[in-house]
Every structure is written in structure tokens, then in C-alpha cells.
Design an enzyme around this catalytic site. Structure first.
Site, PDB file in Angstrom:
ATOM      1  NE  ARG A   2      -4.094  -1.918   1.962  1.00 59.35           N
ATOM      2  CZ  ARG A   2      -5.144  -1.985   2.756  1.00 59.35           C
ATOM      3  NH1 ARG A   2      -5.294  -1.107   3.714  1.00 59.35           N
ATOM      4  NH2 ARG A   2      -6.049  -2.912   2.593  1.00 59.35           N
TER       5      ARG A   2
ATOM      6  CG  ASP B 165     -13.613   6.591   7.317  1.00 56.45           C
ATOM      7  OD1 ASP B 165     -14.320   5.575   7.473  1.00 56.45           O
ATOM      8  OD2 ASP B 165     -12.375   6.543   7.162  1.00 56.45           O
TER       9      ASP B 165
HETATM   10  C1  LIG Z   1     -14.005  -1.804   7.456  1.00 60.45           C
HETATM   11  S1  LIG Z   1     -14.585  -0.142   7.374  1.00 60.45           S
HETATM   12  C2  LIG Z   1     -16.192  -0.283   8.127  1.00 60.45           C
HETATM   13  C3  LIG Z   1     -17.248   0.586   7.466  1.00 60.45           C
HETATM   14  C4  LIG Z   1     -18.650   0.468   8.055  1.00 60.45           C
HETATM   15  N1  LIG Z   1     -18.699   0.960   9.417  1.00 60.45           N
HETATM   16  C5  LIG Z   1     -19.165  -0.943   7.985  1.00 60.45           C
HETATM   17  O1  LIG Z   1     -19.253  -1.626   9.007  1.00 60.45           O
HETATM   18  O2  LIG Z   1     -19.470  -1.402   6.866  1.00 60.45           O
HETATM   19  C6  LIG Z   1     -13.615   0.655   8.665  1.00 60.45           C
HETATM   20  C7  LIG Z   1     -13.512   2.162   8.509  1.00 60.45           C
HETATM   21  O3  LIG Z   1     -12.956   2.713   9.703  1.00 60.45           O
HETATM   22  C8  LIG Z   1     -12.116   3.789   9.350  1.00 60.45           C
HETATM   23  N2  LIG Z   1     -11.167   4.069  10.431  1.00 60.45           N
HETATM   24  C9  LIG Z   1     -10.092   3.341  10.824  1.00 60.45           C
HETATM   25  N3  LIG Z   1      -9.445   3.946  11.814  1.00 60.45           N
HETATM   26  C10 LIG Z   1     -10.113   5.105  12.082  1.00 60.45           C
HETATM   27  C11 LIG Z   1      -9.923   6.169  13.012  1.00 60.45           C
HETATM   28  N4  LIG Z   1      -8.908   6.174  13.880  1.00 60.45           N
HETATM   29  N5  LIG Z   1     -10.813   7.181  12.981  1.00 60.45           N
HETATM   30  C12 LIG Z   1     -11.842   7.180  12.116  1.00 60.45           C
HETATM   31  N6  LIG Z   1     -12.067   6.218  11.210  1.00 60.45           N
HETATM   32  C13 LIG Z   1     -11.218   5.172  11.194  1.00 60.45           C
HETATM   33  C14 LIG Z   1     -11.466   3.313   8.061  1.00 60.45           C
HETATM   34  O4  LIG Z   1     -10.954   4.382   7.278  1.00 60.45           O
HETATM   35  C15 LIG Z   1     -12.601   2.558   7.363  1.00 60.45           C
HETATM   36  O5  LIG Z   1     -13.283   3.355   6.437  1.00 60.45           O
END
Ligand SMILES: C[S@@+](CC[C@H](N)C(=O)[O-])C[C@H]1O[C@@H](n2cnc3c(N)ncnc32)[C@H](O)[C@@H]1O
Length: 288
Positions: free
Chosen positions: A43, A155
Site C-alpha cells: 500500500r 471517517d
Molecule cells: C471496514 S470499514 C467499516 C465501514 C462500516 N462501518 C461498515 O461496518 O461497513 C472501517 C472504517 O474505519 C475507518 N477508520 C479506521 N481507523 C479510524 C480512526 N482512527 N478514525 C476514524 N475512522 C477510522 C477506516 O478508514 C474505514 O473506512
């Protein structure tokens, strides 16, 4: 060509991996175990290429500098985050919302005409989750005047937030949306937009998108207290300490009697015992 293929093979030393790991953990709480080194390498190679850099060491120095922390860091966290999501993902939560949580809030007078319900999709990825929530809520209040709600979708990744703001998805991706909701809340594209679906403006008016790092600040920089928080499939990347801190902050942010939804494979067991479990990966903040 030659130069490019050399860059593609740039390897990450264990020392560099440890340095990135610490920086990523410190910045957003994501805990990269050693098995993630290959994923991180591929990545971040894209960022090296974009910036025309020769080594991960050079990239690390850049991203961890004062200047990097206000610029490149956002791109690095974009590259590191995993954004898998779907409309109506873990659909039991939306059944619970429609059949249990919202009717209870109405019956008890918690939610009433003129009292706006505030919902937060924390870690909303490309928007499928907050649009799902908004469809369910819009359907619930349809035909009822003065019943108001607002959805905050946040996000850490600006890349997914841009996609979410557009609200345009390939038709295949909207397959889990129940047909009556799809007819009401999604428009099919024509001509150059054929094969795409767009969320209707009426729904988008209930939504706000913002970049919020869940590991920043005491109250995430949000003044509004929330009635319902969805934070699903986000904490799997965090270690226990980070999870504990996050749920303490969520607890303070939720109004008593409000709900918290986490991912179906996640649990608050041993992380926070103040929330009361009411269904699968569903919790309530007790009101007394
Ligand atoms: C796997 S996705 C889940 C999306 C949705 N909540 C679902 O369950 O389908 C996880 C998301 O968390 C975000 N994320 C990870 N660490 C984070 C942080 N410290 N603060 C805010 N968002 C975060 C990532 O960018 C990603 O878009």
C-alpha cells in the site's frame, strides 16, 4: 521502465516497519501486527511512487516531519485503512432499529415531534452505512410531520469520504437494498451514468460528512450529543487500550437511553461494562 521496476521492488526493512507501525498506532490507533508487513509495503509503495521517492526510510522521514504531519499523513492513513463495507451490512441491526429501538424511543417520548434524533456513523467508509441508516429513518418517519433526524457520517480517510459525499454507486452494490427503499431513495443513471445509482437529494439533506479521527480529542470535536452511534467493523484494528478509551468517550457522547451498534464480530466484553447489551452487538446506555 527500468527505474519503475526497481522502485516496485523496494523492500521495507523491519526497522522501517516498526517505525511506521508506531507512527500509525500513535496517529489513529490502528495496531498493525507483523503479519501485516506485506500489506503495508504494497500500500505504501503507491505513495512512494506518487512522490517519486526511492526508499521507505525517505518516505518515513517525510511523513513523520512537521510538514508531513499536516500533509502527507492523511494520504498515508488513507492508504493504510481498510474500507470494506456494504449497504445493509449486518442487516439484523437495521431490523432491530426499525422494530425495537425506534418504536421504543417513540413510545417512551424520548423521540417526539420537534426533538431531532442525532445519529452518528463513526468509521462510515464510502457511505453505504450512513445511507442505509438514513433510508431506514426516512422510511420510519415518512408521512409523519415534524419528526426530525440527522446523520453525521465520519471517517479518518478523506478518499472514502469523497466517494461517500457523491452518493453514487454501481447498481450491483445496491443489491442488498430492499426494492421498496431502492425505488424511493435511489435514482438509476442514464446515458453515461448507466449502470450507476445515485442517492436522492431528499436523503442527502439529512446527512453531514466530516473527517474525524476517532483517536483525536476528548469529545471528537463534536458538540452534539448522540442518540445512536454506529461504530461497526472499526475497532477490530485497534488494540484493547485504544478500544477502552474509545468506548469511554462514546459513553460520554451518548444521551442516556441511546444506543450503540458495533460490528457483529466485535464485543464490549472486558472493554466497557457500563453499556448494557440488548441484542447482537447492540448496546444501550442505561438511563438512570
Ligand atoms: C471496514 S470499514 C467499516 C465501514 C462500516 N462501518 C461498515 O461496518 O461497513 C472501517 C472504517 O474505519 C475507518 N477508520 C479506521 N481507523 C479510524 C480512526 N482512527 N478514525 C476514524 N475512522 C477510522 C477506516 O478508514 C474505514 O473506512
Amino acid at each position: 521502465m527500468h527505474n519503475n521496476s526497481v522502485k516496485q521492488k523496494t523492500a521495507m526493512s523491519d526497522r522501517d516497519f516498526r517505525r511506521f507501525r508506531e507512527l500509525i498506532y500513535e496517529q489513529c490507533g490502528i495496531n498493525l501486527v507483523p503479519a501485516k508487513k506485506t500489506m503495508l509495503t504494497s500500500r505504501l509503495r503507491k505513495r512512494l511512487r506518487a512522490l517519486n521517492m526511492e526508499s521507505f526510510g525517505q518516505y518515513f522521514d517525510h511523513v513523520s516531519s512537521l510538514k508531513g504531519k499536516t500533509g502527507e499523513l492523511v494520504h498515508m492513513l488513507d492508504a493504510v485503512s481498510t474500507n470494506k463495507t456494504d449497504f445493509f451490512r449486518e442487516s439484523k441491526h437495521f431490523d432491530y432499529l426499525m422494530k425495537e429501538a425506534l418504536p421504543r424511543m417513540v413510545r417512551s417520548g424520548y423521540w417526539r415531534p420537534g426533538r431531532r434524533l442525532n445519529i452518528w456513523s463513526a468509521g462510515c467508509s464510502s457511505g453505504e452505512e450512513p445511507y442505509t441508516i438514513t433510508m431506514v429513518l426516512a422510511d420510519f418517519v415518512s408521512g409523519k410531520r415534524a419528526w426530525d433526524f440527522s446523520v453525521l457520517a465520519t471517517d479518518i480517510s478523506t478518499r472514502v469520504l469523497e466517494k461517500a459525499k457523491k452518493g453514487i454507486y454501481p447498481e450491483d452494490a445496491t443489491e442488498p437494498v430492499p426494492p421498496p427503499l431502492k425505488r424511493r431513495y435511489m435514482m438509476r443513471g442514464n446515458g453515461s451514468q448507466k449502470g450507476l445509482c445515485r442517492v436522492v437529494p431528499e436523503l442527502r439533506n439529512h446527512l453531514q460528512f466530516r473527517r474525524i479521527n476517532l483517536n483525536d480529542g476528548r469529545n471528537f470535536g463534536i458538540r452534539t450529543r448522540m442518540d445512536i452511534i454506529f461504530c461497526r467493523n472499526v475497532i477490530i484494528y485497534f488494540d484493547r487500550e485504544t478500544q477502552k478509551k474509545l468506548f469511554e468517550k462514546f459513553y460520554a457522547q451518548i444521551v442516556p437511553g441511546g444506543y450503540l451498534f458495533i460490528g457483529h464480530s466485535e464485543t464490549l466484553h472486558g472493554i466497557n461494562d457500563r453499556f448494557k447489551s440488548v441484542a447482537v452487538a447492540t448496546y444501550i446506555k442505561p438511563s438512570g
